[in-house]
Design an enzyme around this catalytic site. Structure first.
Site, mmCIF file in Angstrom:
data_model
loop_
_atom_site.group_PDB
_atom_site.id
_atom_site.type_symbol
_atom_site.label_atom_id
_atom_site.label_comp_id
_atom_site.label_asym_id
_atom_site.label_seq_id
_atom_site.Cartn_x
_atom_site.Cartn_y
_atom_site.Cartn_z
ATOM 1 N N ASN A 82 0.880 -1.167 0.000
ATOM 2 C CA ASN A 82 0.000 0.000 0.000
ATOM 3 C C ASN A 82 0.920 1.220 0.000
ATOM 4 O O ASN A 82 1.478 1.585 1.027
ATOM 5 C CB ASN A 82 -0.881 -0.044 1.262
ATOM 6 C CG ASN A 82 -1.939 1.029 1.246
ATOM 7 O OD1 ASN A 82 -1.922 1.916 0.388
ATOM 8 N ND2 ASN A 82 -2.853 0.962 2.182
ATOM 9 N N HIS B 194 -12.868 2.193 -0.173
ATOM 10 C CA HIS B 194 -12.791 1.148 0.862
ATOM 11 C C HIS B 194 -13.409 -0.178 0.395
ATOM 12 O O HIS B 194 -13.802 -1.006 1.221
ATOM 13 C CB HIS B 194 -13.543 1.573 2.150
ATOM 14 C CG HIS B 194 -12.899 2.686 2.903
ATOM 15 N ND1 HIS B 194 -13.628 3.627 3.577
ATOM 16 C CD2 HIS B 194 -11.609 2.991 3.107
ATOM 17 C CE1 HIS B 194 -12.817 4.492 4.163
ATOM 18 N NE2 HIS B 194 -11.571 4.125 3.888
ATOM 19 N N LEU C 208 -15.030 2.389 9.789
ATOM 20 C CA LEU C 208 -14.831 3.639 10.526
ATOM 21 C C LEU C 208 -13.378 3.737 10.976
ATOM 22 O O LEU C 208 -12.978 3.121 11.970
ATOM 23 C CB LEU C 208 -15.775 3.698 11.747
ATOM 24 C CG LEU C 208 -17.261 3.388 11.479
ATOM 25 C CD1 LEU C 208 -18.070 3.459 12.767
ATOM 26 C CD2 LEU C 208 -17.834 4.326 10.434
ATOM 27 N N GLY C 209 -12.595 4.465 10.206
ATOM 28 C CA GLY C 209 -11.177 4.647 10.542
ATOM 29 C C GLY C 209 -10.861 6.128 10.462
ATOM 30 O O GLY C 209 -11.709 6.955 10.791
ATOM 31 N N ALA C 210 -9.642 6.463 9.993
ATOM 32 C CA ALA C 210 -9.350 7.872 9.751
ATOM 33 C C ALA C 210 -10.243 8.339 8.599
ATOM 34 O O ALA C 210 -10.862 9.393 8.646
ATOM 35 C CB ALA C 210 -7.883 8.038 9.411
ATOM 36 N N ARG D 280 -9.602 8.650 19.718
ATOM 37 C CA ARG D 280 -9.217 8.378 21.114
ATOM 38 C C ARG D 280 -9.072 9.679 21.895
ATOM 39 O O ARG D 280 -9.557 9.795 23.024
ATOM 40 C CB ARG D 280 -7.897 7.590 21.176
ATOM 41 C CG ARG D 280 -8.072 6.144 20.775
ATOM 42 C CD ARG D 280 -6.762 5.508 20.448
ATOM 43 N NE ARG D 280 -6.191 6.068 19.216
ATOM 44 C CZ ARG D 280 -5.275 5.480 18.477
ATOM 45 N NH1 ARG D 280 -4.784 4.332 18.850
ATOM 46 N NH2 ARG D 280 -4.835 6.041 17.374
ATOM 47 N N GLY E 200 -10.184 1.102 12.374
ATOM 48 C CA GLY E 200 -9.657 1.609 13.647
ATOM 49 C C GLY E 200 -10.714 1.912 14.700
ATOM 50 O O GLY E 200 -10.640 1.411 15.828
ATOM 51 N N ILE E 201 -11.710 2.720 14.359
ATOM 52 C CA ILE E 201 -12.746 3.077 15.333
ATOM 53 C C ILE E 201 -13.753 1.941 15.466
ATOM 54 O O ILE E 201 -14.112 1.535 16.577
ATOM 55 C CB ILE E 201 -13.458 4.396 14.907
ATOM 56 C CG1 ILE E 201 -12.444 5.536 14.791
ATOM 57 C CG2 ILE E 201 -14.585 4.734 15.876
ATOM 58 C CD1 ILE E 201 -13.005 6.827 14.186
ATOM 59 N N GLU F 244 -13.498 -1.198 15.009
ATOM 60 C CA GLU F 244 -13.013 -2.409 15.683
ATOM 61 C C GLU F 244 -12.688 -2.175 17.149
ATOM 62 O O GLU F 244 -12.771 -3.098 17.962
ATOM 63 C CB GLU F 244 -11.717 -2.913 15.001
ATOM 64 C CG GLU F 244 -11.945 -3.471 13.623
ATOM 65 C CD GLU F 244 -10.645 -3.652 12.844
ATOM 66 O OE1 GLU F 244 -9.584 -3.850 13.466
ATOM 67 O OE2 GLU F 244 -10.698 -3.579 11.606
ATOM 68 N N GLU G 113 -7.464 -6.034 4.467
ATOM 69 C CA GLU G 113 -7.437 -5.727 3.037
ATOM 70 C C GLU G 113 -6.328 -6.491 2.328
ATOM 71 O O GLU G 113 -6.473 -6.916 1.186
ATOM 72 C CB GLU G 113 -7.264 -4.208 2.845
ATOM 73 C CG GLU G 113 -8.542 -3.463 3.222
ATOM 74 C CD GLU G 113 -8.305 -2.080 3.777
ATOM 75 O OE1 GLU G 113 -7.505 -1.946 4.723
ATOM 76 O OE2 GLU G 113 -8.925 -1.133 3.286
HETATM 77 P P1 ADP Z 1 -6.944 4.409 8.269
HETATM 78 O O1 ADP Z 1 -8.249 4.941 7.762
HETATM 79 O O2 ADP Z 1 -5.821 5.386 8.164
HETATM 80 O O3 ADP Z 1 -6.603 3.017 7.777
HETATM 81 P P2 ADP Z 1 -7.495 3.132 10.790
HETATM 82 O O4 ADP Z 1 -8.542 2.237 10.276
HETATM 83 O O5 ADP Z 1 -6.236 2.528 11.283
HETATM 84 O O6 ADP Z 1 -7.130 4.304 9.816
HETATM 85 O O7 ADP Z 1 -8.140 3.994 11.971
HETATM 86 C C1 ADP Z 1 -7.386 4.937 12.628
HETATM 87 C C2 ADP Z 1 -8.250 5.634 13.647
HETATM 88 O O8 ADP Z 1 -8.852 4.677 14.539
HETATM 89 C C3 ADP Z 1 -7.436 6.527 14.565
HETATM 90 O O9 ADP Z 1 -7.341 7.810 14.024
HETATM 91 C C4 ADP Z 1 -8.238 6.526 15.836
HETATM 92 O O10 ADP Z 1 -9.085 7.654 15.798
HETATM 93 C C5 ADP Z 1 -9.121 5.318 15.753
HETATM 94 N N1 ADP Z 1 -8.906 4.388 16.872
HETATM 95 C C6 ADP Z 1 -7.943 3.450 17.031
HETATM 96 N N2 ADP Z 1 -8.087 2.829 18.227
HETATM 97 C C7 ADP Z 1 -9.161 3.384 18.836
HETATM 98 C C8 ADP Z 1 -9.822 3.177 20.081
HETATM 99 N N3 ADP Z 1 -9.410 2.269 20.958
HETATM 100 N N4 ADP Z 1 -10.900 3.940 20.353
HETATM 101 C C9 ADP Z 1 -11.338 4.872 19.498
HETATM 102 N N5 ADP Z 1 -10.762 5.109 18.310
HETATM 103 C C10 ADP Z 1 -9.680 4.382 17.973
#
Ligand code: ADP
Length: 404
Positions: A8, A178, A207-209, A284, A330-331, A333, A382
């Site tokens: 990636n 995605h 739900l991530g960045a 977070r 990230g969020i 999970e 992915e």
């Molecule tokens: P990307 O979209 O860059 O692949 P990710 O899927 O890794 O990102 O998600 C990253 C985001 O997940 C971080 O910015 C953070 O806000 C969120 N995150 C990670 N762990 C937690 C947690 N324990 N609680 C809440 N949000 C979290």
């Protein structure tokens, strides 16, 4: 032993995973960060160990050379020809690519042409493709597209209500993103529920960045929140999600901006959770700030949840029902509280989370047995999804053919 590398490649980073075949075991994963800027570094995790080194890495060629050198030095491959395939994640596949393809000159041309749709991502993806082609000329090179999964959306869901010629002449439509994640998560959801995917009505929430939702019906993507570009849809870390096009012009005038890129940059980098909270783009931090009584952090969370629930409602109606809602990234999970806040808004429909299961997360059903809609968590993968595409193409190369 045969090995496959999944790449990636971003504008200043290169993430990778090295798989061993046929077991699909992950031998190593890692990140080369801050390519071309100061403080660059390489991190490789393997067999419970972690290799980390800070060193100048001036461009993607240096990054790939370094990675391949380290894979040999760390004994992760005995010789580079063990790497028989390289899979590249590509963000925008436009109307051209509805499946993963074997990379040739035409594919490279088309990815370059589509850079207008993903100005940061596609050129960076191409850099990775070109350097690996030079360094591993004999490896099978495959491109998997974030947009490909959404090719099954019907016209009523991918068209905007703008002059139809914009679509015909300029490709203005919803492409989504995605897709690799949504497809993987949908398959895992069906497997966990022990039901054929084609029979299920699902909403997958990545739900991530970057965040997007996908409505999946008859085993395919039916609708999704990201649009012409990954800027739209729900509130994201720094991206605005949906806004009225007129506010772009209005704010350009107010801020005295002359370059349209500047306003797009503000909507891309200074909006979303960061823009509303004024504190951070990281969920977070925002959850912690809310606990400290920061009103705008609480507001950012409310907007985030509300925008997601709005689309769940829309898709529930569009699909005429919903069997399961799956959280990932990230969020999705890692945050039981965000899952809870979203499901609280759906309680009137009979959606019930089992508190213990929600707290534990992992790949599991999180809802109570009597919940009207199943709620699940599925950690996305992915790279594994791309690896499986490569395996299928190896068995039947016609699957990976690209024809204009
Ligand atoms: P990307 O979209 O860059 O692949 P990710 O899927 O890794 O990102 O998600 C990253 C985001 O997940 C971080 O910015 C953070 O806000 C969120 N995150 C990670 N762990 C937690 C947690 N324990 N609680 C809440 N949000 C979290």
């Amino acid at each position: 032993m045969e090995k496959t590398l999944i790449i990636n490649s971003g504008s200043s980073s290169l993430k990778f995973k090295l798989f061993s075949l046929p077991t699909e075991a992950v031998l190593a994963s890692g990140l080369i960060d801050r390519i071309g800027i100061e403080d660059s570094s390489v991190t490789i995790k393997f067999a419970g160990e972690k290799f980390h080194k800070s060193l100048p890495i001036k461009d993607h060629k240096v990054a790939v050379d370094l990675l391949l050198k380290l894979l040999v030095e760390l004994d992760l491959v005995t010789a580079l020809d063990e790497i028989t395939a390289v899979g590249h994640r590509v963000v925008a596949g436009g109307e051209y690519f509805d499946h993963s393809v074997i990379i040739d000159e035409t594919v490279i041309e088309k990815i370059a042409e589509l850079s207008e749709l993903a100005r940061l991502h596609n050129p960076a993806n191409l850099l990775g493709i070109e350097v690996f082609k030079e360094q591993l000329p004999n490896a099978l090179a495959i491109a998997s597209f974030d947009t490909a999964y959404h090719h099954t959306m019907p016209a009523k869901n991918y068209l905007y209500s703008v002059p139809y010629e914009w679509y015909e002449k300029y490709g203005v439509r919803r492409y989504g993103a995605h897709g690799i994640s949504h497809e993987y998560v949908a398959r895992q959801t069906a497997a966990l529920l022990k039901r054929p995917l084609a029979e299920l009505k699902l909403i997958t929430c990545h739900l991530g960045a970057g965040s997007s939702l996908c409505a999946i019906k008859d085993g395919h993507s039916f609708d999704t929140t990201m649009g012409f570009t990954p800027l739209t849809g729900v509130t994201m870390a720094t991206r605005s999600g949906d806004v009225d096009a007129e506010l772009v012009m209005y704010m350009m005038k107010k801020l005295k901006l002359t370059d349209p890129d500047e306003i797009v940059s503000l909507l891309t980098r200074k909006s979303g959770l960061l823009g509303i909270s004024g504190l951070s783009s990281d969920m977070r931090d925002i959850l912690a700030a809310k606990d400290q009584g920061e009103a705008r952090a609480a507001l950012a969370i409310t907007l985030f949840v509300k925008n997601i629930v709005r689309y769940i409602g829309q898709y529930y109606v569009e699909m005429q029902g919903l069997d399961a809602l799956t959280f990932t990234a990230g969020i999705g999970e890692n945050s039981p509280i965000i899952r809870q806040l979203i499901c609280d808004e759906l309680a009137f429909m009979g959606v019930k989370l089992a508190p213990k299961a929600n707290e534990s997360g992992g790949e599991a059903v999180l809802s109570t047995p009597d919940s009207t809609i199943k709620v699940l968590c599925v950690p996305t993968d992915e790279e594994l999804m791309i690896l499986r595409e490569i395996e299928l193409i190896k068995l039947d190369p016609t699957r990976g053919k690209f024809e204009l």
